[in-house]
Motif scaffolding. Structure first.
Motif, PDB file in Angstrom:
ATOM      1  N   ARG A 170      -2.688  11.165 -41.658  1.00 54.06           N
ATOM      2  CA  ARG A 170      -2.105  12.217 -40.823  1.00 54.06           C
ATOM      3  C   ARG A 170      -2.469  11.968 -39.356  1.00 54.06           C
ATOM      4  O   ARG A 170      -1.621  12.048 -38.480  1.00 54.06           O
ATOM      5  N   GLU A 171      -3.723  11.638 -39.113  1.00 58.31           N
ATOM      6  CA  GLU A 171      -4.156  11.393 -37.732  1.00 58.31           C
ATOM      7  C   GLU A 171      -3.463  10.177 -37.136  1.00 58.31           C
ATOM      8  O   GLU A 171      -3.082  10.171 -35.972  1.00 58.31           O
ATOM      9  N   HIS A 172      -3.282   9.157 -37.976  1.00 56.22           N
ATOM     10  CA  HIS A 172      -2.587   7.959 -37.526  1.00 56.22           C
ATOM     11  C   HIS A 172      -1.134   8.293 -37.177  1.00 56.22           C
ATOM     12  O   HIS A 172      -0.618   7.883 -36.135  1.00 56.22           O
ATOM     13  N   MET A 173      -0.503   9.071 -38.050  1.00 48.98           N
ATOM     14  CA  MET A 173       0.905   9.430 -37.828  1.00 48.98           C
ATOM     15  C   MET A 173       1.073  10.370 -36.629  1.00 48.98           C
ATOM     16  O   MET A 173       2.108  10.358 -35.971  1.00 48.98           O
ATOM     17  N   GLN A 174       0.044  11.170 -36.343  1.00 49.03           N
ATOM     18  CA  GLN A 174       0.105  12.021 -35.142  1.00 49.03           C
ATOM     19  C   GLN A 174       0.245  11.147 -33.901  1.00 49.03           C
ATOM     20  O   GLN A 174       1.049  11.423 -33.008  1.00 49.03           O
ATOM     21  N   ALA A 175      -0.544  10.089 -33.860  1.00 48.26           N
ATOM     22  CA  ALA A 175      -0.475   9.176 -32.718  1.00 48.26           C
ATOM     23  C   ALA A 175       0.903   8.513 -32.651  1.00 48.26           C
ATOM     24  O   ALA A 175       1.474   8.349 -31.573  1.00 48.26           O
ATOM     25  N   GLU A 176       1.446   8.165 -33.833  1.00 43.32           N
ATOM     26  CA  GLU A 176       2.781   7.564 -33.885  1.00 43.32           C
ATOM     27  C   GLU A 176       3.843   8.534 -33.365  1.00 43.32           C
ATOM     28  O   GLU A 176       4.751   8.138 -32.630  1.00 43.32           O
ATOM     29  N   ILE A 177       3.711   9.777 -33.756  1.00 42.41           N
ATOM     30  CA  ILE A 177       4.708  10.775 -33.337  1.00 42.41           C
ATOM     31  C   ILE A 177       4.638  11.005 -31.827  1.00 42.41           C
ATOM     32  O   ILE A 177       5.658  11.150 -31.160  1.00 42.41           O
ATOM     33  N   ARG A 178       3.442  10.983 -31.294  1.00 40.65           N
ATOM     34  CA  ARG A 178       3.294  11.083 -29.824  1.00 40.65           C
ATOM     35  C   ARG A 178       4.011   9.928 -29.127  1.00 40.65           C
ATOM     36  O   ARG A 178       4.715  10.102 -28.150  1.00 40.65           O
ATOM     37  N   ARG A 179       3.778   8.725 -29.656  1.00 40.37           N
ATOM     38  CA  ARG A 179       4.402   7.540 -29.072  1.00 40.37           C
ATOM     39  C   ARG A 179       5.927   7.639 -29.169  1.00 40.37           C
ATOM     40  O   ARG A 179       6.641   7.370 -28.203  1.00 40.37           O
ATOM     41  N   LEU A 180       6.414   8.034 -30.343  1.00 43.45           N
ATOM     42  CA  LEU A 180       7.860   8.119 -30.553  1.00 43.45           C
ATOM     43  C   LEU A 180       8.489   9.172 -29.639  1.00 43.45           C
ATOM     44  O   LEU A 180       9.578   8.978 -29.117  1.00 43.45           O
ATOM     45  N   HIS A 181       7.785  10.270 -29.442  1.00 47.87           N
ATOM     46  CA  HIS A 181       8.290  11.309 -28.530  1.00 47.87           C
ATOM     47  C   HIS A 181       8.474  10.737 -27.134  1.00 47.87           C
ATOM     48  O   HIS A 181       9.492  10.942 -26.481  1.00 47.87           O
TER      49      HIS A 181
END
Ligand SMILES: Nc1ncnc2c1ncn2[C@@H]1O[C@H](COP(=O)(O)OP(=O)(O)O)[C@@H](O)[C@H]1O
Ligand SMILES: [Mg+2]
Length: 353
Positions: A170-181
């Protein structure tokens, strides 16, 4: 700044029960706004009314200044990602991502370029030929994101998209979602009940409670200046010190709260009413440990909890109340020690509700 998206007096009832009180909310172009709140507070209802999947009982939704209240979901220019990935099991990853584009009758070349692009963006290019059941939960959620990003919607709604993943992923994907945004430049409205996730991801947080908005602000606004007791309790650890005002002010003219067995100076600007009970929010990182009798309040160390980067000290105050204080490990506090506490009054917040 201009609004990408606006909810105006939007409300939802199911029979006699209110899922969302009349609510106003504006989301700015390119903003990452999170709807945060406990289960049942109305987050999904608000998001679904923005998407068009749920019809409001009252009010309207505008996107780019256009009233879309009666426009069907597929025609609002919105992308959606949910907790359950809802990938088509009989289609390859590539076909799953292409599905929405084919529905939109894009040319073969356009579909190919957009799918390849979206898969690259979520770093799943090598998995294009696999089927959903051959992917882990995190990988499936990446594909669900790619499927949504592929047709480049300018508004993306995400409802607890990481809810099914374990903490580390989840924490890893949070960082991914920030990047994608950042890469997409789209406006994101994200739903979660997890305060850490909201603090990490958001430009602004819309805190919800009991079918209405409690407070809207930046993560720092909500943490440093919670408007209500609920907001203070929901975000971060809170020490809530309750008491009444002293009749006399402090040496500098500041109001004094009698609480936790001590005399606590309030910010000079605090709006206080004599003879009323007041609640003061003191975050654990505000106080520092001082000699007994030389701070605002005194107590005894009841417990010391190791937190890795720092230590949480549980104090039993002289009036029997409890307080949690964060302290540097080098101070090596010990259970049973008598200590005083002191802090900058401007780092505390007087709560009114
Ligand atoms: N289809 C429905 N029928 C009846 N009540 C509903 C329906 N959907 C949501 N609710 C109620 O509306 C309230 C808000 O729900 P929801 O928006 O799903 O909350 P959240 O997403 O914050 O957990 C809850 O009390 C829920 O039970
Ligand atoms: Mg929900």
């Amino acid at each position: 700044m201009s609004s990408k998206l606006e909810a105006i007096g939007i409300a939802k009832r199911y029979g006699d029960s209110v899922a969302l009180e009349p609510t106003d909310l504006a989301v700015q172009v390119g903003e990452f706004l999170t709807l945060l709140g406990p289960s049942g507070s109305g987050k999904t209802t608000l998001l679904q009314m923005i998407s068009g999947l749920v019809a409001p009982s009252a009010g309207r939704i505008e996107i780019d200044g256009r009233d879309v209240t009666h426009v069907e979901p597929g025609k609002r220019g919105i992308g959606m990602v949910f907790q359950s990935y809802a990938l088509f099991p009989h289609m390859s990853v590539w076909d799953n991502v292409a599905y929405g584009l084919r529905m939109r009758r894009k040319s073969r070349e356009e579909v190919r370029a957009a799918v390849d692009d979206a898969l690259a963006m979520v770093r799943m290019t090598d998995y294009a030929k696999r089927f959903p059941k051959e992917l882990s939960g995190g990988q499936q959620q990446r594909i669900a994101l790619a499927r949504c990003f592929a047709y480049r919607p300018s508004v993306i709604l995400l409802d607890e998209p990481l809810g099914a993943l374990d903490k580390k992923l989840r924490e890893h994907m949070q960082a991914e979602i920030r990047r994608l945004h950042k890469e997409l430049g789209a406006t994101f409205v994200y739903v979660t009940h997890d305060q850490d996730e909201a603090l990490t991801l958001s430009d602004r947080i819309c805190l919800m409670n009991q079918a209405r908005i409690e407070q809207v602000g930046t993560p720092a606004d909500l943490y440093d200046r919670p408007a209500t007791r609920f907001a203070a309790g929901f975000i971060g650890h809170s020490n809530l010190l309750e008491g009444e005002l002293d009749d006399t002010r402090g040496a500098g003219g500041e109001p004094i709260l009698l609480a936790a067995g001590g005399r606590i100076p309030l910010p000079m600007s605090a709006s206080v009413t004599p003879a009323m009970r007041h609640t003061l929010l003191v975050r654990p990182e505000a106080p520092r440990l001082v000699e007994p009798q030389s701070g605002f309040v005194d107590g005894t160390i009841a417990d010391v909890v190791f937190f890795g980067s720092d230590t949480r000290v549980q104090l039993s105050m002289n009036d029997g109340s409890e307080l949690t204080v964060r302290c540097e490990r080098s101070l090596s506090p010990r259970v049973g020690d008598k200590v005083g506490l002191m802090w900058d009054p401007y780092r505390t917040t007087l709560l009114h509700a």
